[in-house]
Enzyme design. Sequence first.
Site, PDB file in Angstrom:
ATOM      1  CB  SER A 317      -1.081  -0.238   1.165  1.00 58.04           C
ATOM      2  OG  SER A 317      -0.236  -0.488   1.925  1.00 58.04           O
ATOM      3  CB  CYS A 319       4.748  -0.471  -3.352  1.00 58.34           C
ATOM      4  SG  CYS A 319       5.405  -2.135  -1.679  1.00 58.34           S
ATOM      5  NE  ARG A 402      10.399   5.169   7.880  1.00 59.53           N
ATOM      6  CZ  ARG A 402      11.144   6.570   8.607  1.00 59.53           C
ATOM      7  NH1 ARG A 402      10.971   7.976   8.427  1.00 59.53           N
ATOM      8  NH2 ARG A 402      12.372   5.431   9.128  1.00 59.53           N
ATOM      9  NE  ARG A 418      12.728  -3.960   1.924  1.00 53.54           N
ATOM     10  CZ  ARG A 418      11.485  -4.641   1.116  1.00 53.54           C
ATOM     11  NH1 ARG A 418      11.502  -3.655   0.322  1.00 53.54           N
ATOM     12  NH2 ARG A 418      10.453  -5.041   1.852  1.00 53.54           N
ATOM     13  CD  GLU A 428      12.624   0.883  -5.926  1.00 56.06           C
ATOM     14  OE1 GLU A 428      12.186   0.182  -6.140  1.00 56.06           O
ATOM     15  OE2 GLU A 428      13.705   1.173  -7.154  1.00 56.06           O
TER      16      GLU A 428
HETATM   17  P1  XMP Z   1       1.161  -3.626   2.535  1.00 54.90           P
HETATM   18  O1  XMP Z   1       0.314  -3.753   1.379  1.00 54.90           O
HETATM   19  O2  XMP Z   1       0.887  -4.524   3.828  1.00 54.90           O
HETATM   20  O3  XMP Z   1       2.522  -3.940   1.954  1.00 54.90           O
HETATM   21  O4  XMP Z   1       1.403  -2.166   2.879  1.00 54.90           O
HETATM   22  C1  XMP Z   1       3.637  -4.077   2.570  1.00 54.90           C
HETATM   23  C2  XMP Z   1       5.207  -4.718   2.229  1.00 54.90           C
HETATM   24  O5  XMP Z   1       5.546  -4.281   1.148  1.00 54.90           O
HETATM   25  C3  XMP Z   1       7.167  -4.073   0.967  1.00 54.90           C
HETATM   26  N1  XMP Z   1       7.913  -2.434   0.685  1.00 54.90           N
HETATM   27  C4  XMP Z   1       8.218  -1.583   0.226  1.00 54.90           C
HETATM   28  N2  XMP Z   1       7.533  -2.330  -1.461  1.00 54.90           N
HETATM   29  N3  XMP Z   1       8.514   0.034  -1.519  1.00 54.90           N
HETATM   30  C5  XMP Z   1       8.001  -1.042  -2.048  1.00 54.90           C
HETATM   31  O6  XMP Z   1       7.613  -1.181  -3.021  1.00 54.90           O
HETATM   32  C6  XMP Z   1       8.436  -0.006  -0.242  1.00 54.90           C
HETATM   33  O7  XMP Z   1       9.122   1.159   0.017  1.00 54.90           O
HETATM   34  C7  XMP Z   1       8.253  -0.362   0.672  1.00 54.90           C
HETATM   35  N4  XMP Z   1       7.942  -0.865   1.942  1.00 54.90           N
HETATM   36  C8  XMP Z   1       7.940  -1.985   2.318  1.00 54.90           C
HETATM   37  C9  XMP Z   1       6.976  -5.444   1.981  1.00 54.90           C
HETATM   38  O8  XMP Z   1       7.762  -6.522   1.227  1.00 54.90           O
HETATM   39  C10 XMP Z   1       6.478  -5.229   2.446  1.00 54.90           C
HETATM   40  O9  XMP Z   1       6.080  -6.490   3.447  1.00 54.90           O
END
Ligand code: XMP
Length: 491
Positions: A317, A319, A402, A418, A428
Amino acid sequence: MSDKYRKKIHSEEIIATFQDVLILPGFTNFAPQDVDISSNLGKYHLNLPIMSSAMDTVTEEVMAINMALHGGLGVLHRNCSYERQLEMCRIVKRARSFVIDDEHVATINPNAKVAKAKFMMENYNISGIVVVNEDKKVCGIFTKRDIPFLEQDIQNGAIKDYMTMDVISIKPGASREEARKILYESRKEKLPIIDKDGFLKGLITKKDLAPEFPFASKDEEGHLLCGLALSPRFPESSESQKLLKEIDKYVDIFFIDVADFYKKDDIIGTTKLMKLLESDFVLGNIGTYQAAEYLITKSDFVEDRFIGLKVGMGSGSICTTSIQTGVGAPTLFATAQVADAIQDYNSKLSLIADGGFIKPGDLPKAFAAGADLIMSGHFFAGTEESPGFIDTIAGRKVKVYRGMGSKEARTSGYISDRYIEGSKMLTEGVSNYVPYVGDVAGVLATLKEGLANGMIYAGARSIQDMKEVSLGIVSIVGQRETQPHDLIGKF
Ligand code: XMP
Protein backbone atom coordinates in the site's frame (compact mmCIF):
# COMPACT_ATOMS: atom_id res chain seq x y z
CA MET A 1 4.19 -14.05 -38.49
CA SER A 2 5.76 -13.16 -35.19
CA ASP A 3 3.61 -12.77 -32.13
CA LYS A 4 6.49 -12.28 -29.73
CA TYR A 5 5.56 -8.78 -28.59
CA ARG A 6 1.78 -9.08 -28.86
CA LYS A 7 1.91 -12.19 -26.70
CA LYS A 8 3.69 -10.28 -23.98
CA ILE A 9 0.57 -8.23 -23.41
CA HIS A 10 -1.98 -10.78 -24.43
CA SER A 11 -0.51 -14.02 -23.18
CA GLU A 12 -2.41 -16.53 -21.09
CA GLU A 13 -0.37 -15.17 -18.16
CA ILE A 14 -2.69 -12.42 -16.98
CA ILE A 15 -1.20 -10.53 -14.04
CA ALA A 16 -4.20 -10.86 -11.73
CA THR A 17 -4.45 -9.43 -8.27
CA PHE A 18 -6.69 -9.94 -5.20
CA GLN A 19 -9.55 -7.78 -6.42
CA ASP A 20 -9.63 -9.63 -9.76
CA VAL A 21 -10.53 -13.00 -8.28
CA LEU A 22 -12.99 -14.79 -6.05
CA ILE A 23 -12.86 -18.22 -4.45
CA LEU A 24 -15.63 -20.51 -5.62
CA PRO A 25 -17.80 -21.90 -2.81
CA GLY A 26 -17.12 -25.56 -1.99
CA PHE A 27 -18.80 -28.44 -0.16
CA THR A 28 -18.37 -28.12 3.62
CA ASN A 29 -18.38 -31.42 5.49
CA PHE A 30 -17.06 -30.21 8.86
CA ALA A 31 -18.24 -28.06 11.75
CA PRO A 32 -17.08 -24.41 12.04
CA GLN A 33 -15.06 -25.21 15.18
CA ASP A 34 -13.06 -27.80 13.24
CA VAL A 35 -11.43 -25.24 10.95
CA ASP A 36 -7.68 -25.21 11.49
CA ILE A 37 -5.91 -22.03 10.38
CA SER A 38 -2.47 -23.05 11.65
CA SER A 39 0.42 -23.34 9.20
CA ASN A 40 4.12 -24.15 8.99
CA LEU A 41 7.15 -22.03 8.28
CA GLY A 42 9.85 -24.65 7.86
CA LYS A 43 9.98 -26.59 11.11
CA TYR A 44 8.07 -23.87 12.99
CA HIS A 45 4.37 -24.39 13.55
CA LEU A 46 2.39 -21.15 13.76
CA ASN A 47 -1.16 -21.21 15.09
CA LEU A 48 -1.87 -18.05 13.12
CA PRO A 49 -0.54 -17.84 9.53
CA ILE A 50 -0.10 -14.07 9.74
CA MET A 51 3.08 -12.00 9.93
CA SER A 52 3.77 -8.30 10.33
CA SER A 53 6.14 -6.64 7.85
CA ALA A 54 9.77 -5.83 8.54
CA MET A 55 9.21 -2.08 8.37
CA ASP A 56 10.26 0.64 10.80
CA THR A 57 6.70 1.91 11.24
CA VAL A 58 5.34 -1.62 11.71
CA THR A 59 7.57 -4.07 13.58
CA GLU A 60 9.86 -3.34 16.48
CA GLU A 61 9.99 -5.35 19.71
CA VAL A 62 6.48 -4.52 20.99
CA MET A 63 4.82 -5.61 17.74
CA ALA A 64 7.06 -8.69 17.45
CA ILE A 65 6.18 -9.80 20.98
CA ASN A 66 2.45 -9.30 20.42
CA MET A 67 2.39 -11.03 17.04
CA ALA A 68 4.18 -14.05 18.52
CA LEU A 69 1.96 -14.11 21.61
CA HIS A 70 -1.09 -14.36 19.34
CA GLY A 71 0.41 -17.22 17.35
CA GLY A 72 1.84 -15.30 14.37
CA LEU A 73 5.24 -13.70 13.82
CA GLY A 74 6.45 -10.11 13.62
CA VAL A 75 9.62 -9.66 11.59
CA LEU A 76 11.86 -7.00 13.15
CA HIS A 77 12.96 -4.37 10.63
CA ARG A 78 16.50 -3.57 9.53
CA ASN A 79 16.43 0.20 9.23
CA CYS A 80 18.80 0.54 12.19
CA SER A 81 22.22 -0.53 13.45
CA TYR A 82 23.16 -4.11 14.32
CA GLU A 83 23.37 -2.92 17.95
CA ARG A 84 19.71 -1.87 17.90
CA GLN A 85 18.72 -5.08 16.13
CA LEU A 86 20.52 -7.05 18.84
CA GLU A 87 18.63 -5.14 21.53
CA MET A 88 15.25 -5.81 19.85
CA CYS A 89 15.99 -9.52 19.42
CA ARG A 90 17.08 -9.87 23.05
CA ILE A 91 13.89 -8.23 24.26
CA VAL A 92 11.71 -10.49 22.10
CA LYS A 93 13.54 -13.65 23.14
CA ARG A 94 13.35 -12.85 26.82
CA ALA A 95 9.74 -11.74 26.86
CA ARG A 96 7.12 -13.89 28.51
CA SER A 97 9.26 -16.93 28.85
CA PHE A 98 8.24 -19.07 31.77
CA VAL A 99 11.84 -18.86 32.96
CA ILE A 100 13.26 -15.65 34.42
CA ASP A 101 16.97 -15.57 33.54
CA ASP A 102 19.34 -15.54 36.54
CA GLU A 103 20.47 -11.96 35.91
CA HIS A 104 16.87 -10.78 36.32
CA VAL A 105 16.08 -12.73 39.48
CA ALA A 106 15.93 -10.60 42.64
CA THR A 107 18.43 -11.94 45.19
CA ILE A 108 19.54 -10.94 48.68
CA ASN A 109 22.44 -11.77 50.99
CA PRO A 110 21.59 -13.88 54.12
CA ASN A 111 23.15 -11.20 56.36
CA ALA A 112 21.00 -8.38 54.95
CA LYS A 113 18.26 -6.94 57.13
CA VAL A 114 14.65 -8.03 56.76
CA ALA A 115 13.75 -4.37 56.12
CA LYS A 116 15.76 -4.47 52.89
CA ALA A 117 13.86 -7.53 51.63
CA LYS A 118 10.54 -5.90 52.58
CA PHE A 119 11.52 -2.75 50.69
CA MET A 120 12.50 -4.80 47.61
CA MET A 121 9.26 -6.75 47.67
CA GLU A 122 7.14 -3.63 47.95
CA ASN A 123 9.02 -1.68 45.31
CA TYR A 124 9.62 -4.43 42.76
CA ASN A 125 6.15 -5.87 43.27
CA ILE A 126 7.47 -9.37 43.98
CA SER A 127 6.42 -11.83 46.65
CA GLY A 128 9.70 -13.65 47.27
CA ILE A 129 13.47 -13.27 47.00
CA VAL A 130 16.13 -15.94 46.52
CA VAL A 131 18.84 -15.77 49.19
CA VAL A 132 22.41 -16.23 47.86
CA ASN A 133 25.70 -16.09 49.77
CA GLU A 134 29.00 -14.39 48.83
CA ASP A 135 29.90 -17.33 46.56
CA LYS A 136 26.60 -16.78 44.70
CA LYS A 137 25.28 -20.12 45.93
CA VAL A 138 21.64 -20.44 46.93
CA CYS A 139 21.14 -20.82 50.68
CA GLY A 140 17.43 -20.04 51.12
CA ILE A 141 14.31 -18.29 49.98
CA PHE A 142 12.58 -15.39 51.72
CA THR A 143 8.92 -14.65 50.98
CA LYS A 144 6.28 -12.18 52.22
CA ARG A 145 5.05 -14.88 54.58
CA ASP A 146 8.46 -14.93 56.31
CA ILE A 147 8.34 -11.25 57.30
CA PRO A 148 8.26 -11.12 61.13
CA PHE A 149 5.38 -9.43 62.92
CA LEU A 150 7.29 -6.94 65.10
CA GLU A 151 8.68 -3.74 63.56
CA GLN A 152 11.94 -4.05 65.53
CA ASP A 153 12.52 -7.52 64.06
CA ILE A 154 11.93 -6.14 60.59
CA GLN A 155 14.43 -3.34 61.16
CA ASN A 156 17.14 -5.34 62.96
CA GLY A 157 16.52 -8.99 62.08
CA ALA A 158 18.75 -10.73 59.53
CA ILE A 159 17.30 -12.58 56.57
CA LYS A 160 19.16 -15.79 57.57
CA ASP A 161 17.11 -16.03 60.79
CA TYR A 162 13.75 -15.94 59.02
CA MET A 163 14.29 -17.46 55.58
CA THR A 164 13.27 -20.94 54.52
CA MET A 165 16.44 -22.99 54.12
CA ASP A 166 14.88 -26.05 52.63
CA VAL A 167 14.54 -24.63 49.10
CA ILE A 168 12.37 -26.57 46.69
CA SER A 169 14.10 -26.15 43.35
CA ILE A 170 14.38 -27.54 39.84
CA LYS A 171 17.36 -28.37 37.64
CA PRO A 172 18.28 -26.29 34.56
CA GLY A 173 16.56 -27.32 31.33
CA ALA A 174 13.50 -28.84 33.03
CA SER A 175 10.26 -28.68 31.09
CA ARG A 176 7.19 -26.57 31.77
CA GLU A 177 5.33 -29.74 32.81
CA GLU A 178 7.99 -30.76 35.33
CA ALA A 179 7.95 -27.27 36.83
CA ARG A 180 4.17 -27.24 37.00
CA LYS A 181 4.13 -30.61 38.78
CA ILE A 182 6.67 -29.57 41.44
CA LEU A 183 4.93 -26.24 42.05
CA TYR A 184 1.60 -27.97 42.42
CA GLU A 185 2.84 -30.73 44.73
CA SER A 186 4.76 -28.33 46.97
CA ARG A 187 2.02 -25.65 46.89
CA LYS A 188 4.78 -23.07 46.28
CA GLU A 189 4.65 -19.97 44.10
CA LYS A 190 8.32 -19.81 43.12
CA LEU A 191 10.78 -22.38 41.93
CA PRO A 192 14.49 -21.41 41.78
CA ILE A 193 16.51 -23.16 39.08
CA ILE A 194 19.70 -24.41 40.74
CA ASP A 195 22.53 -26.29 39.03
CA LYS A 196 24.35 -29.27 40.53
CA ASP A 197 26.95 -27.00 42.18
CA GLY A 198 24.31 -24.94 43.97
CA PHE A 199 24.42 -21.85 41.72
CA LEU A 200 21.25 -19.97 40.83
CA LYS A 201 20.40 -20.30 37.11
CA GLY A 202 16.97 -18.69 37.01
CA LEU A 203 13.52 -18.70 38.52
CA ILE A 204 10.14 -20.08 37.52
CA THR A 205 7.01 -18.53 39.00
CA LYS A 206 3.51 -19.96 39.07
CA LYS A 207 2.22 -16.80 37.42
CA ASP A 208 4.55 -17.13 34.41
CA LEU A 209 3.67 -20.80 33.94
CA ALA A 210 -0.02 -20.14 33.42
CA PRO A 211 -0.63 -20.23 29.64
CA GLU A 212 -2.09 -16.75 29.27
CA PHE A 213 -1.39 -17.02 25.52
CA PRO A 214 -1.85 -20.72 24.77
CA PHE A 215 -1.36 -20.24 21.00
CA ALA A 216 1.90 -18.28 21.19
CA SER A 217 4.68 -19.02 18.68
CA LYS A 218 7.49 -20.47 20.76
CA ASP A 219 10.84 -22.19 20.34
CA GLU A 220 11.71 -25.50 21.97
CA GLU A 221 12.70 -23.79 25.23
CA GLY A 222 9.43 -21.92 25.55
CA HIS A 223 10.78 -18.53 24.41
CA LEU A 224 8.91 -16.53 21.78
CA LEU A 225 10.01 -17.03 18.16
CA CYS A 226 12.09 -14.18 16.82
CA GLY A 227 12.33 -13.17 13.14
CA LEU A 228 14.71 -10.49 11.89
CA ALA A 229 15.17 -8.77 8.53
CA LEU A 230 18.68 -8.76 7.12
CA SER A 231 20.43 -7.21 4.14
CA PRO A 232 21.82 -9.78 1.69
CA ARG A 233 25.08 -7.85 1.71
CA PHE A 234 27.81 -9.78 3.56
CA PRO A 235 29.46 -7.52 6.17
CA GLU A 236 33.22 -7.59 5.58
CA SER A 237 34.35 -6.08 8.91
CA SER A 238 35.09 -8.57 11.66
CA GLU A 239 33.35 -6.27 14.15
CA SER A 240 30.08 -6.49 12.19
CA GLN A 241 30.44 -10.24 11.75
CA LYS A 242 30.90 -10.59 15.51
CA LEU A 243 27.75 -8.59 16.18
CA LEU A 244 25.80 -10.62 13.64
CA LYS A 245 26.88 -13.82 15.34
CA GLU A 246 25.70 -12.42 18.65
CA ILE A 247 22.34 -11.51 17.04
CA ASP A 248 22.17 -15.04 15.62
CA LYS A 249 21.90 -16.42 19.18
CA TYR A 250 18.52 -14.72 19.65
CA VAL A 251 17.05 -15.11 16.17
CA ASP A 252 15.20 -18.15 14.89
CA ILE A 253 14.64 -16.99 11.33
CA PHE A 254 16.45 -14.37 9.27
CA PHE A 255 14.45 -12.78 6.49
CA ILE A 256 16.60 -11.56 3.64
CA ASP A 257 14.88 -8.30 2.89
CA VAL A 258 15.17 -6.71 -0.55
CA ALA A 259 12.64 -5.52 -3.11
CA ASP A 260 14.00 -7.97 -5.72
CA PHE A 261 16.11 -10.95 -4.61
CA TYR A 262 16.56 -12.43 -8.11
CA LYS A 263 20.03 -10.87 -8.36
CA LYS A 264 23.44 -12.50 -8.56
CA ASP A 265 25.12 -10.29 -5.94
CA ASP A 266 22.32 -10.78 -3.42
CA ILE A 267 22.44 -14.54 -3.90
CA ILE A 268 26.22 -14.63 -3.38
CA GLY A 269 25.99 -12.42 -0.27
CA THR A 270 23.21 -14.54 1.21
CA THR A 271 25.11 -17.77 0.57
CA LYS A 272 28.01 -16.36 2.61
CA LEU A 273 25.67 -15.15 5.36
CA MET A 274 24.14 -18.59 5.65
CA LYS A 275 27.58 -20.05 6.19
CA LEU A 276 28.44 -17.48 8.88
CA LEU A 277 25.16 -17.81 10.79
CA GLU A 278 23.28 -20.78 12.24
CA SER A 279 19.62 -19.75 12.20
CA ASP A 280 17.11 -20.46 9.44
CA PHE A 281 16.59 -18.24 6.40
CA VAL A 282 13.62 -17.04 4.37
CA LEU A 283 14.65 -15.41 1.10
CA GLY A 284 12.88 -12.70 -0.85
CA ASN A 285 11.20 -11.01 -2.39
CA ILE A 286 10.71 -12.67 -5.73
CA GLY A 287 7.77 -12.67 -8.12
CA THR A 288 8.07 -15.34 -10.80
CA TYR A 289 8.30 -19.08 -11.36
CA GLN A 290 11.71 -18.62 -12.99
CA ALA A 291 13.16 -16.79 -9.99
CA ALA A 292 11.98 -19.52 -7.61
CA GLU A 293 13.27 -22.24 -9.92
CA TYR A 294 16.67 -20.55 -10.06
CA LEU A 295 16.94 -20.08 -6.29
CA ILE A 296 15.91 -23.66 -5.59
CA THR A 297 17.89 -25.46 -8.27
CA LYS A 298 20.86 -23.29 -9.23
CA SER A 299 21.97 -21.66 -5.99
CA ASP A 300 24.24 -22.91 -3.27
CA PHE A 301 22.28 -22.13 -0.10
CA VAL A 302 22.63 -24.32 2.99
CA GLU A 303 19.73 -26.57 2.08
CA ASP A 304 18.21 -27.46 5.44
CA ARG A 305 18.26 -23.84 6.65
CA PHE A 306 16.66 -22.38 3.53
CA ILE A 307 13.08 -22.72 4.77
CA GLY A 308 10.98 -20.33 2.74
CA LEU A 309 10.43 -17.80 -0.02
CA LYS A 310 8.70 -14.47 0.35
CA VAL A 311 6.89 -13.15 -2.70
CA GLY A 312 5.29 -10.02 -4.12
CA MET A 313 6.79 -6.93 -5.72
CA GLY A 314 5.26 -3.50 -5.95
CA SER A 315 1.88 -4.39 -4.42
CA GLY A 316 2.30 -2.85 -1.00
CA SER A 317 0.00 0.00 0.00
CA ILE A 318 3.03 2.30 0.36
CA CYS A 319 4.94 0.94 -2.68
CA THR A 320 5.77 2.90 -5.77
CA THR A 321 8.26 0.45 -7.30
CA SER A 322 5.90 -0.44 -10.14
CA ILE A 323 5.07 3.19 -10.87
CA GLN A 324 8.69 4.30 -10.77
CA THR A 325 10.22 1.40 -12.68
CA GLY A 326 7.44 -0.29 -14.60
CA VAL A 327 8.35 -3.63 -13.01
CA GLY A 328 6.23 -5.56 -10.56
CA ALA A 329 4.69 -8.86 -9.59
CA PRO A 330 1.44 -8.34 -7.66
CA THR A 331 1.26 -10.61 -4.65
CA LEU A 332 -1.48 -12.96 -5.84
CA PHE A 333 0.22 -13.48 -9.20
CA ALA A 334 3.63 -13.96 -7.55
CA THR A 335 2.16 -16.44 -5.06
CA ALA A 336 0.69 -18.66 -7.78
CA GLN A 337 3.92 -18.52 -9.80
CA VAL A 338 6.20 -19.44 -6.90
CA ALA A 339 3.78 -22.02 -5.49
CA ASP A 340 4.06 -23.94 -8.77
CA ALA A 341 7.84 -23.85 -8.64
CA ILE A 342 7.84 -25.04 -5.01
CA GLN A 343 5.55 -27.89 -5.99
CA ASP A 344 7.84 -28.81 -8.89
CA TYR A 345 11.20 -28.56 -7.10
CA ASN A 346 11.03 -28.52 -3.28
CA SER A 347 7.71 -28.98 -1.60
CA LYS A 348 9.28 -28.51 1.85
CA LEU A 349 9.73 -24.75 1.30
CA SER A 350 7.13 -22.44 2.83
CA LEU A 351 5.67 -19.58 0.84
CA ILE A 352 4.90 -16.19 2.34
CA ALA A 353 2.62 -13.88 0.35
CA ASP A 354 3.81 -10.36 1.21
CA GLY A 355 1.90 -7.09 0.87
CA GLY A 356 -1.10 -5.83 -1.08
CA PHE A 357 -3.74 -7.16 1.31
CA ILE A 358 -6.51 -4.62 1.61
CA LYS A 359 -9.49 -6.54 2.98
CA PRO A 360 -9.70 -9.60 5.31
CA GLY A 361 -11.14 -11.52 2.32
CA ASP A 362 -7.81 -11.14 0.49
CA LEU A 363 -6.17 -13.59 2.93
CA PRO A 364 -8.10 -16.71 1.89
CA LYS A 365 -7.39 -15.83 -1.75
CA ALA A 366 -3.63 -15.90 -1.08
CA PHE A 367 -3.89 -19.36 0.50
CA ALA A 368 -5.99 -20.56 -2.44
CA ALA A 369 -3.16 -19.39 -4.72
CA GLY A 370 -0.65 -21.53 -2.78
CA ALA A 371 0.60 -19.42 0.16
CA ASP A 372 1.44 -20.96 3.56
CA LEU A 373 1.52 -17.63 5.39
CA ILE A 374 0.75 -14.00 4.68
CA MET A 375 2.62 -10.82 5.61
CA SER A 376 1.15 -7.35 5.91
CA GLY A 377 2.23 -3.90 6.95
CA HIS A 378 -1.03 -2.21 6.02
CA PHE A 379 -3.13 -4.06 8.61
CA PHE A 380 -0.74 -3.35 11.47
CA ALA A 381 0.77 0.12 10.88
CA GLY A 382 -2.16 1.85 12.60
CA THR A 383 -2.20 -0.33 15.71
CA GLU A 384 -1.23 0.57 19.24
CA GLU A 385 1.79 -1.76 19.04
CA SER A 386 3.44 -0.29 15.92
CA PRO A 387 6.34 2.14 16.53
CA GLY A 388 5.58 5.88 16.54
CA PHE A 389 3.09 8.22 18.12
CA ILE A 390 -0.63 8.56 17.74
CA ASP A 391 -1.35 11.92 16.13
CA THR A 392 -4.67 13.63 15.48
CA ILE A 393 -5.74 15.02 12.11
CA ALA A 394 -9.16 16.66 11.76
CA GLY A 395 -10.27 14.93 14.93
CA ARG A 396 -9.18 11.47 13.78
CA LYS A 397 -6.42 9.51 15.46
CA VAL A 398 -3.66 8.55 13.00
CA LYS A 399 -0.17 7.03 12.88
CA VAL A 400 2.57 7.39 10.26
CA TYR A 401 3.12 4.48 7.85
CA ARG A 402 6.06 4.73 5.50
CA GLY A 403 7.49 2.55 2.75
CA MET A 404 11.04 1.44 3.31
CA GLY A 405 11.80 2.92 -0.11
CA SER A 406 10.36 6.31 0.81
CA LYS A 407 12.65 9.31 1.06
CA GLU A 408 12.00 9.48 4.81
CA ALA A 409 13.07 5.87 5.45
CA ARG A 410 15.96 5.76 3.00
CA THR A 411 17.75 8.82 4.30
CA SER A 412 18.46 6.96 7.54
CA GLY A 413 21.31 5.22 5.72
CA TYR A 414 20.67 1.63 6.72
CA ILE A 415 18.16 0.51 4.12
CA SER A 416 19.44 1.95 0.83
CA ASP A 417 20.49 -1.52 -0.35
CA ARG A 418 16.87 -2.77 -0.20
CA TYR A 419 16.41 -1.30 -3.67
CA ILE A 420 18.89 -0.63 -6.47
CA GLU A 421 22.26 0.14 -4.87
CA GLY A 422 23.64 3.53 -5.75
CA SER A 423 20.23 4.84 -6.82
CA LYS A 424 19.72 7.89 -4.66
CA MET A 425 17.13 10.03 -6.40
CA LEU A 426 14.41 7.52 -7.17
CA THR A 427 12.17 6.78 -4.23
CA GLU A 428 10.19 3.53 -4.38
CA GLY A 429 7.77 4.15 -1.57
CA VAL A 430 5.70 6.84 0.10
CA SER A 431 5.04 7.99 3.65
CA ASN A 432 1.60 8.95 4.87
CA TYR A 433 -0.87 8.74 7.73
CA VAL A 434 -3.08 5.71 8.37
CA PRO A 435 -6.03 5.57 10.78
CA TYR A 436 -5.31 4.44 14.32
CA VAL A 437 -7.09 1.10 14.69
CA GLY A 438 -6.61 0.09 18.34
CA ASP A 439 -4.63 -2.91 19.50
CA VAL A 440 -3.21 -5.69 17.38
CA ALA A 441 -5.37 -8.31 19.11
CA GLY A 442 -8.51 -6.69 17.68
CA VAL A 443 -7.08 -6.51 14.15
CA LEU A 444 -5.96 -10.14 14.30
CA ALA A 445 -9.38 -11.25 15.57
CA THR A 446 -11.05 -9.74 12.46
CA LEU A 447 -8.49 -11.25 10.10
CA LYS A 448 -8.80 -14.65 11.78
CA GLU A 449 -12.55 -14.63 11.48
CA GLY A 450 -12.47 -13.55 7.81
CA LEU A 451 -10.03 -16.36 7.07
CA ALA A 452 -11.88 -19.03 9.03
CA ASN A 453 -15.27 -18.09 7.54
CA GLY A 454 -13.77 -17.98 4.06
CA MET A 455 -12.40 -21.48 4.59
CA ILE A 456 -15.82 -22.70 5.70
CA TYR A 457 -17.53 -21.27 2.59
CA ALA A 458 -14.76 -22.73 0.42
CA GLY A 459 -15.11 -26.13 2.10
CA ALA A 460 -11.47 -26.19 3.26
CA ARG A 461 -10.71 -27.40 6.74
CA SER A 462 -6.99 -26.55 6.77
CA ILE A 463 -4.53 -24.24 5.01
CA GLN A 464 -3.36 -27.26 2.99
CA ASP A 465 -6.97 -27.95 1.91
CA MET A 466 -7.27 -24.29 1.04
CA LYS A 467 -4.57 -24.72 -1.59
CA GLU A 468 -6.92 -27.08 -3.47
CA VAL A 469 -9.94 -24.75 -3.76
CA SER A 470 -10.81 -23.01 -7.05
CA LEU A 471 -10.27 -19.37 -7.89
CA GLY A 472 -11.94 -17.58 -10.77
CA ILE A 473 -11.39 -14.23 -12.49
CA VAL A 474 -14.27 -11.82 -11.86
CA SER A 475 -15.44 -9.53 -14.67
CA ILE A 476 -15.35 -5.76 -14.08
CA VAL A 477 -19.14 -5.79 -13.72
CA GLY A 478 -18.86 -8.72 -11.32
CA GLN A 479 -16.33 -6.79 -9.24
CA ARG A 480 -18.79 -3.91 -8.93
CA GLU A 481 -21.58 -6.28 -8.00
CA THR A 482 -19.60 -7.94 -5.21
CA GLN A 483 -19.15 -4.58 -3.44
CA PRO A 484 -22.02 -2.85 -1.65
CA HIS A 485 -23.90 -1.03 -4.44
CA ASP A 486 -26.96 1.02 -5.35
CA LEU A 487 -27.32 2.45 -1.89
CA ILE A 488 -27.74 6.07 -0.94
CA GLY A 489 -24.67 6.31 1.31
CA LYS A 490 -21.08 6.17 0.03
CA PHE A 491 -18.80 3.24 0.99
P1 XMP B 1 1.28 -3.53 2.56
O1 XMP B 1 0.36 -3.66 1.38
O2 XMP B 1 0.92 -4.43 3.66
O3 XMP B 1 2.71 -4.01 2.01
O4 XMP B 1 1.40 -2.11 2.97
C1 XMP B 1 3.81 -4.17 2.86
C2 XMP B 1 4.98 -4.77 2.09
O5 XMP B 1 5.46 -3.84 1.10
C3 XMP B 1 6.86 -4.00 0.91
N1 XMP B 1 7.46 -2.68 1.04
C4 XMP B 1 7.73 -1.86 0.01
N2 XMP B 1 7.67 -2.07 -1.31
N3 XMP B 1 8.42 0.13 -1.68
C5 XMP B 1 8.03 -1.06 -2.18
O6 XMP B 1 7.99 -1.23 -3.39
C6 XMP B 1 8.52 0.42 -0.36
O7 XMP B 1 8.87 1.51 0.04
C7 XMP B 1 8.17 -0.65 0.53
N4 XMP B 1 8.20 -0.75 1.88
C8 XMP B 1 7.74 -2.02 2.16
C9 XMP B 1 7.34 -5.00 1.94
O8 XMP B 1 7.50 -6.24 1.29
C10 XMP B 1 6.20 -5.03 2.94
O9 XMP B 1 6.11 -6.24 3.65
